[in-house]
Design an enzyme around this catalytic site. Structure first.
Site, PDB file in Angstrom:
ATOM      1  N   THR A 195     -41.159  37.679 -94.620  1.00 20.83           N
ATOM      2  CA  THR A 195     -40.882  38.113 -93.303  1.00 20.83           C
ATOM      3  C   THR A 195     -41.071  39.642 -93.069  1.00 20.83           C
ATOM      4  O   THR A 195     -40.854  40.351 -93.601  1.00 20.83           O
ATOM      5  CB  THR A 195     -39.581  37.928 -92.688  1.00 20.83           C
ATOM      6  OG1 THR A 195     -38.930  36.512 -93.237  1.00 20.83           O
ATOM      7  CG2 THR A 195     -38.986  38.202 -91.364  1.00 20.83           C
ATOM      8  N   ARG A 219     -45.724  52.850 -94.851  1.00 24.80           N
ATOM      9  CA  ARG A 219     -45.005  53.771 -95.899  1.00 24.80           C
ATOM     10  C   ARG A 219     -45.988  54.156 -97.163  1.00 24.80           C
ATOM     11  O   ARG A 219     -47.096  53.777 -97.433  1.00 24.80           O
ATOM     12  CB  ARG A 219     -43.871  52.579 -96.679  1.00 24.80           C
ATOM     13  CG  ARG A 219     -42.868  52.314 -95.804  1.00 24.80           C
ATOM     14  CD  ARG A 219     -41.815  53.217 -95.513  1.00 24.80           C
ATOM     15  NE  ARG A 219     -40.898  52.842 -94.884  1.00 24.80           N
ATOM     16  CZ  ARG A 219     -40.797  52.710 -93.251  1.00 24.80           C
ATOM     17  NH1 ARG A 219     -41.825  52.842 -92.675  1.00 24.80           N
ATOM     18  NH2 ARG A 219     -39.685  52.153 -92.656  1.00 24.80           N
ATOM     19  N   LEU A 257     -39.398  45.676 -99.968  1.00 23.58           N
ATOM     20  CA  LEU A 257     -40.823  44.764 -99.481  1.00 23.58           C
ATOM     21  C   LEU A 257     -41.415  44.404-100.916  1.00 23.58           C
ATOM     22  O   LEU A 257     -41.922  43.403-101.302  1.00 23.58           O
ATOM     23  CB  LEU A 257     -41.881  45.622 -98.910  1.00 23.58           C
ATOM     24  CG  LEU A 257     -43.056  44.984 -98.364  1.00 23.58           C
ATOM     25  CD1 LEU A 257     -43.047  43.674 -97.825  1.00 23.58           C
ATOM     26  CD2 LEU A 257     -44.092  46.001 -97.572  1.00 23.58           C
ATOM     27  N   TYR A 309     -27.936  54.966 -95.154  1.00 23.63           N
ATOM     28  CA  TYR A 309     -28.411  55.336 -96.604  1.00 23.63           C
ATOM     29  C   TYR A 309     -29.104  56.810 -96.341  1.00 23.63           C
ATOM     30  O   TYR A 309     -28.828  57.718 -97.123  1.00 23.63           O
ATOM     31  CB  TYR A 309     -29.515  54.351 -97.095  1.00 23.63           C
ATOM     32  CG  TYR A 309     -30.378  54.967 -97.871  1.00 23.63           C
ATOM     33  CD1 TYR A 309     -31.780  55.142 -97.825  1.00 23.63           C
ATOM     34  CD2 TYR A 309     -29.999  54.896 -99.391  1.00 23.63           C
ATOM     35  CE1 TYR A 309     -32.325  55.653 -98.946  1.00 23.63           C
ATOM     36  CE2 TYR A 309     -30.718  55.532-100.309  1.00 23.63           C
ATOM     37  CZ  TYR A 309     -31.805  55.812-100.155  1.00 23.63           C
ATOM     38  OH  TYR A 309     -32.521  56.374-101.086  1.00 23.63           O
ATOM     39  N   SER A 350     -34.273  61.249-100.990  1.00 23.92           N
ATOM     40  CA  SER A 350     -35.175  60.214-100.524  1.00 23.92           C
ATOM     41  C   SER A 350     -35.800  60.734 -98.976  1.00 23.92           C
ATOM     42  O   SER A 350     -35.305  61.408 -98.379  1.00 23.92           O
ATOM     43  CB  SER A 350     -34.341  58.969 -99.790  1.00 23.92           C
ATOM     44  OG  SER A 350     -34.974  57.920 -99.027  1.00 23.92           O
ATOM     45  N   ASP A 399     -23.360  54.285-115.812  1.00 20.93           N
ATOM     46  CA  ASP A 399     -23.816  53.351-114.853  1.00 20.93           C
ATOM     47  C   ASP A 399     -22.871  52.343-114.451  1.00 20.93           C
ATOM     48  O   ASP A 399     -21.991  52.012-115.523  1.00 20.93           O
ATOM     49  CB  ASP A 399     -25.036  52.456-115.524  1.00 20.93           C
ATOM     50  CG  ASP A 399     -25.757  51.759-114.289  1.00 20.93           C
ATOM     51  OD1 ASP A 399     -27.097  52.039-114.118  1.00 20.93           O
ATOM     52  OD2 ASP A 399     -25.097  51.150-113.371  1.00 20.93           O
ATOM     53  N   PHE A 434     -40.623  58.795-101.749  1.00 26.74           N
ATOM     54  CA  PHE A 434     -41.254  58.076-100.916  1.00 26.74           C
ATOM     55  C   PHE A 434     -40.930  56.693-101.291  1.00 26.74           C
ATOM     56  O   PHE A 434     -39.780  56.172-101.575  1.00 26.74           O
ATOM     57  CB  PHE A 434     -42.580  58.209-100.363  1.00 26.74           C
ATOM     58  CG  PHE A 434     -42.462  59.577 -99.495  1.00 26.74           C
ATOM     59  CD1 PHE A 434     -42.120  60.985-100.013  1.00 26.74           C
ATOM     60  CD2 PHE A 434     -42.840  59.442 -97.987  1.00 26.74           C
ATOM     61  CE1 PHE A 434     -42.103  62.042 -99.099  1.00 26.74           C
ATOM     62  CE2 PHE A 434     -42.434  60.669 -97.181  1.00 26.74           C
ATOM     63  CZ  PHE A 434     -42.251  61.844 -97.677  1.00 26.74           C
ATOM     64  N   ASN A 435     -41.977  55.722-101.276  1.00 26.95           N
ATOM     65  CA  ASN A 435     -41.456  54.216-101.835  1.00 26.95           C
ATOM     66  C   ASN A 435     -41.810  53.876-103.382  1.00 26.95           C
ATOM     67  O   ASN A 435     -43.048  53.606-103.421  1.00 26.95           O
ATOM     68  CB  ASN A 435     -42.179  53.507-100.817  1.00 26.95           C
ATOM     69  CG  ASN A 435     -41.233  53.430 -99.676  1.00 26.95           C
ATOM     70  OD1 ASN A 435     -41.153  54.447 -98.688  1.00 26.95           O
ATOM     71  ND2 ASN A 435     -40.752  52.503 -99.007  1.00 26.95           N
ATOM     72  N   PHE A 495     -40.902  42.715 -90.809  1.00 25.85           N
ATOM     73  CA  PHE A 495     -39.913  43.008 -90.143  1.00 25.85           C
ATOM     74  C   PHE A 495     -40.752  44.144 -89.078  1.00 25.85           C
ATOM     75  O   PHE A 495     -40.988  45.210 -89.400  1.00 25.85           O
ATOM     76  CB  PHE A 495     -38.784  43.467 -90.817  1.00 25.85           C
ATOM     77  CG  PHE A 495     -37.849  42.894 -91.451  1.00 25.85           C
ATOM     78  CD1 PHE A 495     -37.694  43.157 -92.657  1.00 25.85           C
ATOM     79  CD2 PHE A 495     -37.597  41.588 -91.055  1.00 25.85           C
ATOM     80  CE1 PHE A 495     -36.948  42.306 -93.484  1.00 25.85           C
ATOM     81  CE2 PHE A 495     -36.576  40.851 -91.744  1.00 25.85           C
ATOM     82  CZ  PHE A 495     -36.452  41.191 -92.896  1.00 25.85           C
ATOM     83  N   LYS A 552     -27.920  60.376 -98.099  1.00 23.10           N
ATOM     84  CA  LYS A 552     -28.695  61.192 -98.888  1.00 23.10           C
ATOM     85  C   LYS A 552     -28.778  62.688 -98.647  1.00 23.10           C
ATOM     86  O   LYS A 552     -28.819  63.599 -99.080  1.00 23.10           O
ATOM     87  CB  LYS A 552     -30.240  60.655 -99.210  1.00 23.10           C
ATOM     88  CG  LYS A 552     -30.270  59.462 -99.988  1.00 23.10           C
ATOM     89  CD  LYS A 552     -29.768  59.780-101.443  1.00 23.10           C
ATOM     90  CE  LYS A 552     -29.951  58.439-102.437  1.00 23.10           C
ATOM     91  NZ  LYS A 552     -29.798  58.833-103.798  1.00 23.10           N
TER      92      LYS A 552
HETATM   93  C1  WQD Z   1     -40.625  49.050 -96.590  1.00 26.02           C
HETATM   94  C2  WQD Z   1     -41.103  48.415 -95.118  1.00 26.02           C
HETATM   95  C3  WQD Z   1     -39.392  46.906 -93.877  1.00 26.02           C
HETATM   96  C4  WQD Z   1     -38.782  43.693 -96.725  1.00 26.02           C
HETATM   97  C5  WQD Z   1     -37.284  52.246 -99.307  1.00 26.02           C
HETATM   98  C6  WQD Z   1     -36.101  52.321-100.623  1.00 26.02           C
HETATM   99  C7  WQD Z   1     -35.156  53.581-100.285  1.00 26.02           C
HETATM  100  C8  WQD Z   1     -36.218  54.718-100.306  1.00 26.02           C
HETATM  101  C9  WQD Z   1     -37.174  54.677 -99.096  1.00 26.02           C
HETATM  102  C10 WQD Z   1     -36.268  55.988-102.253  1.00 26.02           C
HETATM  103  C11 WQD Z   1     -40.209  48.448 -94.053  1.00 26.02           C
HETATM  104  C12 WQD Z   1     -40.588  46.015 -94.456  1.00 26.02           C
HETATM  105  C13 WQD Z   1     -39.248  44.991 -96.042  1.00 26.02           C
HETATM  106  C14 WQD Z   1     -39.213  42.500 -96.199  1.00 26.02           C
HETATM  107  C15 WQD Z   1     -40.537  43.878 -94.665  1.00 26.02           C
HETATM  108  N1  WQD Z   1     -36.708  55.217-101.485  1.00 26.02           N
HETATM  109  N2  WQD Z   1     -40.059  44.972 -95.001  1.00 26.02           N
HETATM  110  N3  WQD Z   1     -40.094  42.624 -95.038  1.00 26.02           N
HETATM  111  O1  WQD Z   1     -36.957  50.689 -96.084  1.00 26.02           O
HETATM  112  O2  WQD Z   1     -39.047  52.180 -96.750  1.00 26.02           O
HETATM  113  O3  WQD Z   1     -36.873  52.306 -97.976  1.00 26.02           O
HETATM  114  O4  WQD Z   1     -38.045  53.769 -99.502  1.00 26.02           O
HETATM  115  O5  WQD Z   1     -35.078  56.643-101.951  1.00 26.02           O
HETATM  116  O6  WQD Z   1     -34.410  53.594-101.332  1.00 26.02           O
HETATM  117  O7  WQD Z   1     -35.212  51.373-100.010  1.00 26.02           O
HETATM  118  O8  WQD Z   1     -38.268  50.197 -98.302  1.00 26.02           O
HETATM  119  O9  WQD Z   1     -39.430  48.176 -98.969  1.00 26.02           O
HETATM  120  O10 WQD Z   1     -37.139  48.166 -97.616  1.00 26.02           O
HETATM  121  O11 WQD Z   1     -39.325  48.315 -96.550  1.00 26.02           O
HETATM  122  O12 WQD Z   1     -41.182  43.860 -93.586  1.00 26.02           O
HETATM  123  O13 WQD Z   1     -38.925  41.542 -96.572  1.00 26.02           O
HETATM  124  O14 WQD Z   1     -41.542  46.887 -95.399  1.00 26.02           O
HETATM  125  O15 WQD Z   1     -39.070  46.631 -92.609  1.00 26.02           O
HETATM  126  O16 WQD Z   1     -40.889  48.633 -92.667  1.00 26.02           O
HETATM  127  P1  WQD Z   1     -37.848  51.291 -97.124  1.00 26.02           P
HETATM  128  P2  WQD Z   1     -38.429  48.615 -97.887  1.00 26.02           P
END
Ligand code: WQD
Length: 346
Positions: free
Chosen positions: A220, A235, A204, A153, A127, A34, A182-183, A222, A157
């Site tokens: 916030t 998600r 998030l 990103y 991903s 790492d 997924f998430n 988005f 991948k």
């Molecule tokens: C989720 C939703 C944001 C922060 C993640 C990982 C990525 C991959 C896929 C494994 C989105 C919204 C976020 C905030 C918000 N996983 N959001 N306010 O973008 O789906 O990607 O899962 O490989 O590595 O990053 O996850 O948690 O960033 O966002 O509204 O302060 O939450 O816009 O719609 P994402 P996320």
């Protein structure tokens, strides 16, 4: 035959550290490499606390092939689990070349060194973001869905999967499984291991936790105009311990099929940003003020897994629900309000 000696790249990270615990609890010998660019060395102290075993650690950048060669020369390695990568969708739109260098370059370097040392088994951290806006209506996406990456990103991948597939094609002794997460969210039930985002969280769930803990004023949101039930993005959240467990199952199945295999790791259940906020309020008992803003670059409306292949081929499916994910994340946050850096309860 399940490997006994496993090298884990990015083993100090969120999913990596939970997987190292699961590997060690199964009695496998783990070596971690790492560069700690997005993880804290303290994470491995916690791994030792939870599993009772401290993995061997080499601090190196995968693009430093000399350093990587030395690790492979010193140790028996039966298989590699490759997590090391930059992984924030939003951030990748700001520094795309760093994402390509770290994620694609690091993977190519690792494959080359593995080949040179006769290591032919790989589980790759891929991903769901590869599917892009494939199903804005929230239809679950199977592994056969076309790749539509919408951000650097996700592109990185997708490119890694192609490099691995080509490697398997021209070196048939190489067997690889790409796990499209997924998430991943939540934390180890002990409260000792969790998501330690190092600075302002991009994802998030850790952001929600910091608002609940009073470290951030508000969330916030988005995007409020997505074609979803409440206008916020959907998600498929999966417990990080289920994701870790999925890696052990993948190790067991590396020899089933020659070549490169893609498997989704998800629950098949979609949750919107606003719904996750509500669940967080219910689980933590804390208010989560929020602000509705425009969409984040690179985001898509919905990403929900068709998780049928893992169930059919491996008899495997996730076991934890959203309440447990939030509850475990909250337990870790309360015990570690400043991540791994300081010990004090909120
Ligand atoms: C989720 C939703 C944001 C922060 C993640 C990982 C990525 C991959 C896929 C494994 C989105 C919204 C976020 C905030 C918000 N996983 N959001 N306010 O973008 O789906 O990607 O899962 O490989 O590595 O990053 O996850 O948690 O960033 O966002 O509204 O302060 O939450 O816009 O719609 P994402 P996320």
């Amino acid at each position: 035959m399940t490997p006994s000696y496993v090298l884990v790249t990015g083993g100090g990270g969120f999913i990596g550290s939970h997987t190292v615990v699961a590997l060690q609890e199964r009695g496998l010998q783990v070596i971690v490499v790492d560069d700690h660019s997005t993880s804290s060395p303290a994470a491995l102290d916690r791994v030792a606390e939870v599993s009772g075993v401290r993995p061997l650690l080499y601090s190196l950048d995968l693009n430093d092939r000399g350093a990587l060669n030395r690790v492979f020369s010193m140790h028996r390695i039966d298989a590699v689990i490759h997590f090391a990568a930059r992984k924030a969708v939003g951030e990748s739109t700001e520094i795309p070349f760093e994402y390509f260098d770290v994620n694609i370059g690091g993977t190519a370097s690792l494959l080359r060194v593995m080949h040179e040392h006769g290591v032919h088994r790989l589980v790759f951290s891929s991903s769901c973001s590869i599917y892009g806006d494939g199903a804005p209506d929230g239809t679950p996406l199977a592994e056969t869905a076309p790749a539509r990456p919408t951000n650097p990103y996700a592109w990185s991948k997708w490119a890694c999967e192609q490099v691995i597939a080509q490697g398997c094609l021209f070196h048939p002794e190489l067997r690889a499984i790409s796990l499209r997460y997924f998430n991943p969210v939540g934390a180890h039930p002990s409260g000792l291991l969790g998501e330690d985002p190092l600075g302002e969280p991009r994802n998030l769930m850790p952001y929600l936790m910091q608002v609940a803990a009073g470290q951030r004023a508000q969330l916030t949101v988005f995007g409020q105009d997505y074609p979803t039930a409440d206008g916020s993005a959907v998600r498929d959240y999966i417990h990080v311990c289920d994701v870790a467990d999925g890696h052990l199952v993948a190790l067991d199945h590396l020899d089933d099929i020659p070549g490169h295999r893609v498997i989704n790791l998800g629950t098949g259940i979609g949750t919107s940003v606003l719904a996750l906020r509500t669940t967080t309020e219910m689980v933590t008992g804390r208010r989560i003020p929020y602000l509705l803003r425009g969409r984040r670059r690179g985001d898509v409306a919905a990403l929900i897994a068709d998780a049928g292949r893992a169930r059919r081929e491996w008899g495997w499916q996730p076991r934890h629900d959203l309440t447990e994910m939030c509850g475990d994340a909250w337990k870790f946050t309360r015990a570690n309000p400043h991540g791994y850096q300081a010990l004090s309860a909120v």
